[in-house]
Design a protein around this motif. Sequence first.
Motif, mmCIF file in Angstrom:
data_model
loop_
_atom_site.group_PDB
_atom_site.id
_atom_site.type_symbol
_atom_site.label_atom_id
_atom_site.label_comp_id
_atom_site.label_asym_id
_atom_site.label_seq_id
_atom_site.Cartn_x
_atom_site.Cartn_y
_atom_site.Cartn_z
ATOM 1 N N THR A 163 3.236 -23.638 -30.030
ATOM 2 C CA THR A 163 2.457 -24.859 -30.188
ATOM 3 C C THR A 163 3.408 -26.021 -30.433
ATOM 4 O O THR A 163 4.489 -25.853 -30.993
ATOM 5 C CB THR A 163 1.496 -24.744 -31.387
ATOM 6 O OG1 THR A 163 2.265 -24.349 -32.512
ATOM 7 C CG2 THR A 163 0.423 -23.744 -31.089
ATOM 8 N N ARG A 170 3.587 -30.261 -31.561
ATOM 9 C CA ARG A 170 2.803 -31.293 -32.215
ATOM 10 C C ARG A 170 3.579 -32.608 -32.208
ATOM 11 O O ARG A 170 4.816 -32.610 -32.195
ATOM 12 C CB ARG A 170 2.476 -30.899 -33.645
ATOM 13 C CG ARG A 170 3.701 -30.743 -34.515
ATOM 14 C CD ARG A 170 3.343 -30.363 -35.914
ATOM 15 N NE ARG A 170 4.551 -30.227 -36.713
ATOM 16 C CZ ARG A 170 5.157 -31.253 -37.325
ATOM 17 N NH1 ARG A 170 4.674 -32.470 -37.231
ATOM 18 N NH2 ARG A 170 6.251 -31.042 -38.033
ATOM 19 N N GLU A 219 -2.757 -32.733 -23.513
ATOM 20 C CA GLU A 219 -3.094 -32.181 -24.818
ATOM 21 C C GLU A 219 -3.449 -33.271 -25.819
ATOM 22 O O GLU A 219 -4.126 -33.019 -26.821
ATOM 23 C CB GLU A 219 -1.916 -31.346 -25.363
ATOM 24 C CG GLU A 219 -1.819 -29.987 -24.683
ATOM 25 C CD GLU A 219 -0.493 -29.293 -24.959
ATOM 26 O OE1 GLU A 219 0.159 -29.640 -25.976
ATOM 27 O OE2 GLU A 219 -0.108 -28.441 -24.144
ATOM 28 N N THR A 269 1.178 -23.597 -35.833
ATOM 29 C CA THR A 269 -0.117 -23.601 -35.166
ATOM 30 C C THR A 269 -1.129 -24.412 -35.943
ATOM 31 O O THR A 269 -1.953 -25.120 -35.375
ATOM 32 C CB THR A 269 -0.658 -22.157 -35.034
ATOM 33 O OG1 THR A 269 0.422 -21.269 -35.294
ATOM 34 C CG2 THR A 269 -1.208 -21.921 -33.662
ATOM 35 N N SER A 285 -1.103 -28.069 -35.184
ATOM 36 C CA SER A 285 -1.146 -28.525 -33.804
ATOM 37 C C SER A 285 -2.323 -29.451 -33.571
ATOM 38 O O SER A 285 -3.382 -29.302 -34.173
ATOM 39 C CB SER A 285 -1.211 -27.329 -32.855
ATOM 40 O OG SER A 285 -2.481 -26.746 -32.969
ATOM 41 N N HIS A 286 -2.121 -30.408 -32.702
ATOM 42 C CA HIS A 286 -3.116 -31.409 -32.326
ATOM 43 C C HIS A 286 -3.449 -32.348 -33.456
ATOM 44 O O HIS A 286 -4.200 -33.285 -33.268
ATOM 45 C CB HIS A 286 -4.405 -30.769 -31.809
ATOM 46 C CG HIS A 286 -4.162 -29.878 -30.637
ATOM 47 N ND1 HIS A 286 -3.801 -30.374 -29.419
ATOM 48 C CD2 HIS A 286 -4.180 -28.532 -30.514
ATOM 49 C CE1 HIS A 286 -3.610 -29.353 -28.584
ATOM 50 N NE2 HIS A 286 -3.835 -28.214 -29.225
#
Lengths: 393, 388, 364
Positions: free
Chosen positions: A5, A7, A156, A385, A388-389
């Motif tokens: 992942t 970021r 993303e 993880t 992430s985002h």
Amino acid sequence: MTAITHRPLGGHIVTKPFLILGVFVLIAAYFILRRFLFGMGDVSNMSNGYPIGTWVVLDVVIGTAFGCGGFAMALLIYIFNRKAYHPLMRPALLGGVFGYTLAGLAVMIDLGRYWNAFNLLMPWYAQPNSVIFEVALCVMAYITVLWLEFWPAFLERIPSEFKQRFGLDKLYVFLKRYMYVLVALGVLLPTMHQSSLGSVLLILGYKLSPLWNTTWLPLLYLISALAMGYGVVMLEATLVNRAFKTPSEAALFARLARVAAGLLVGFLLLRWGDLTYRGHLGLAFVGDWDGNLFLIETVLFLAPIFVLLSRRRASQRWQFLAAVCLLAAGSLYRLDSYLMAVQPGNGWTYFPSAPELLITIGVVCLEIMLYLLFIKTLPVLPGSTAESHGRPS
Amino acid sequence: MDSFSNHDLETHAVQDLDGYRGALGGLTRRQFLKYCTGVAATLGLSSLMGIRIAEAATAAKRPPVIWLSAQECTGCTESLLRAYHPTLETLILDMISLDYHEALCSGAGHQAEAYKAKSMKENWGKFVLVVDGSIPTKDGGIYCMVAGKPILEAVKEAAEGAAAIIGIGSCASWGGVPSSDPNPTHAKPVHEVLPGKTVINIPGCPPNPYNFLSTVLYLLTFGKPPALDAKNRPKFAYGRLIHENCERRPHFDAGRFALEFGDYGHRQGFCLYKIGCKGPETHANCPTIGFGDVGEGNWPVGIGHPCFGCTEQGVGFTKPLHALAKVQTYTPPTAFPAVNAPKGEGVSPAAAAVVAGVAGLAVGAGAMALRGMDGGADSSADQHGDDR
Amino acid sequence: MDMSRRQFLRGAAGAVATAAAAPVAEAAAPFAPREPKQLPPKAIGMLYDSTQCIGCKACVAACKEANGKPVEQPQHLAQWNEGAWDTAEDISGKTLNVIRVYQNGAMAEKDREVNGYAFVKRHCLHCVDPSCISVCPVSAMQKNPVTGIVTHNPDACIGCRYCVYGCPFNVPHYQFDEPFGRIAKCQLCSHLLAENPLFSSRDNAAVAAQAGTSATALWKKSRIPACCDVCPTGASLFGWVEELQAEAERRLALKPGEMYEFPRGLLGGDRPAQAAPIGHYQPHIYGEQESGGTQVRYLTGVPHEKLGLPKLPDHSFAAVSEGMQHTLYKGLIAPVALLGGLVFLARRNAREDDERKNDEERPS
């Protein structure tokens, strides 16, 4: 989505270093404007003895080698299936995106008849014998491939409801599914044009010292591009790691170091072996300009080998030093073979002018600025993880 | 003429210039001094020398001159007759005592020969010998007989007692027309029949009278010949190629040539090199001094005819009239770029500063980055990181 | 000796390379050079005889006029010059032809190496196998298939200047001082030659028949390159390359100092010849083999290298470069095969990746 992942780093975009870099970009912009208004001679010292100056050599020949991180990592990860390095892929790719895109920008500044540049794509003007023709097409194609490879990072970041509304989800899936084609192209194209950057020099004949001029130039250029690719990944990651206190990847690099060292050993063996075989090795020790340049290069190539093959390679500090040495060696090799070891005769001399250098510096600064902007706003750097985002504070 | 014919030259005090009007060819004292100064300028001497020349030219005892004519056309004398500053009569009546000259002496036959013998005897070791024409040497020199004996002998005999010897004209200087192939009389220049003697050569066909007059006045003034070149020509007159001072030279440099007589280039006054001008291999001052005292541009090239190289042995009467000259500039002009002329820009201070700046920045940044690595001195790296 | 240590070593190394190491190196090279190119059927060119050149620069002036180029002066001469005199230091974006001088010591005698001087004309040599054409990515450089003249098409040119970089003679020059500069090079006054149909067709007889005259007559009234047209001594001589070569060989065969009728302007034309002594030639016609042969050839009195004519092997560097390209990219077989392999590997590895993804395996 994937095992790895990424970021966005977040944080302020407009910081003091960012502004300082911006000043250099503005200075370069001023001189670029002058170049287009009054001609190249107004800002550069390029002459008809040395028609290829720092813009091409630093920004394109060396700049694309710095952009070979994506190429080198893709080869390692996807072709030789070393998935462990996967976290390094996207930052390396980003380096490649800017290394190549801004090399393209530098070419547009450097082209004497830039308004005709599209002729490169016109089949009736094609000249397949030309090495430069191949390099130009390959680089153009590779820039496209790089941006496509990087495209998922943009997708993303786009809010999911927006993606759904415009069917970008499907595009994302499509890109992901056929990413292997892009990856394969992303390995083939740099292989072709990085080796061809070496072939370009074959036309120089007697103008280039026999210490550099060999029929093995394409292979030497290819190996040096790969080695520099690994070097730049190490350097980039170490700097980012230090600057932004991200998790250290020193352990990962310790293994990568052996790959880079192996390439360097291969490079030196081929180069010295070829020189010995052709009987030109003596030129290296006569103590003249060319010979000394060659020796400096060799020392710079040897230093990282010793570091990277010793236990020190586990140390971040030594990794950093080795990477710097490696990049300096590769850059000097390219600078020498394109400029410093070239003697056009007829009394010509060349040293870049200040505005010429400032344009090159501006291009590099723009590259760093964009890199900072992208890693702060897009999911490029590896992260946990959970985060992430998410946009960190 | 009228004014001075009434004077008895011998009785006048020559040094008294003011009382000597008329004897100087109608010149006033002022005019005479101006003339002498002009001669000094021709010779490249300072104006003070003009005074010395005036003194020498008006010395009480005029130096005797014996003029012998061998195989010649009298062109040299004709040329001399057309000199206007001074006129020939001024020279021969006021400055020198021309004791023998076949064309000019008033006596004739035995009378003239006797006067010549007398003068030579009286002035042995002091007179100036001038020879025009080339000397035939074949068959004992019988192809030019004067007063029953070959001129070769007369020249040799006179040369013995001469203080200075001048060969005037191309024939006397290097053989000229008579020596041209096939040279039936084995004509030789004067200096070749007088080995061991210095013969001042004033070549030209005909020579410019002022080159001769200036040389004579130099001899009178200083008692020695002017500076001579390797062919014993006075350097003041023959030191440079015609090409060097030619008024059409810019056309040569610009590549504008007349291609044939009367064509556009010829009418425009372009360079005559292509129609055979020998200026580039001929040494003379023709372009600077001109002929006939009628103003600038009055010389062969000036009026549109290529120079034919009369003052240069091996050129005049030897090379075909319209053959190209061998351009003989001693050294090529500096306006030619050298094969390896340095070109391109070197290191400027600003460029050096930029390079040094970048190098310093790179080293500094590298050092900064190194400090925080491997867990050491984390704080500084943190600060650095915060900035971003 | 004027030569620096570096130049000497360079030269020595070059000599060693050509003499001994070259066959070895070629055997060790990873590919063979491309086949050398042949002289076009009706190749035209020039013979420049340095010993006949008087340095009048008529050719330089005529070239400027015929090609519409401006007066040029380097910056360091601009102060006293003020634009009045054309003082180009070398060929450039504004000068297609220049007479340069070799000077040594006292410069007393022409065409002598020591204490002498010599003139040399510098412009495009119209190689048989030109590097500029080989490097040009957009076919802006072209070699006329009939006459062999190397021409430049500015509408195609992108200004990358690799022709400048690659030319062994440093001939094509870019106009760096122009915002919309172009590449400049001698094109053998193609625009003047174009008026003569002899130069556009392979068949002399057919051209002559169409014009209702003989080929010889057509040849004689041909307009020729401006520099040869104005040359007063015939130092620059225009003609068919093969005839020029024969003419050069004739001169070489004669004894120095012997009188010879030097043709002027056009070899085989009707201009009167100029009688002059044969020069003390170097026993080699420069351009016969150099770089695979050139259509402009030189006879000189001092060694060619002293006149800025580099020592070159008898093959073109373009043949080396293209040999490499053709080996690597012939029919694009190698790249396509490589791409196939890469796609296969990348796909297999990506699939493995997908499978592993389910295990959420973390990278170490």
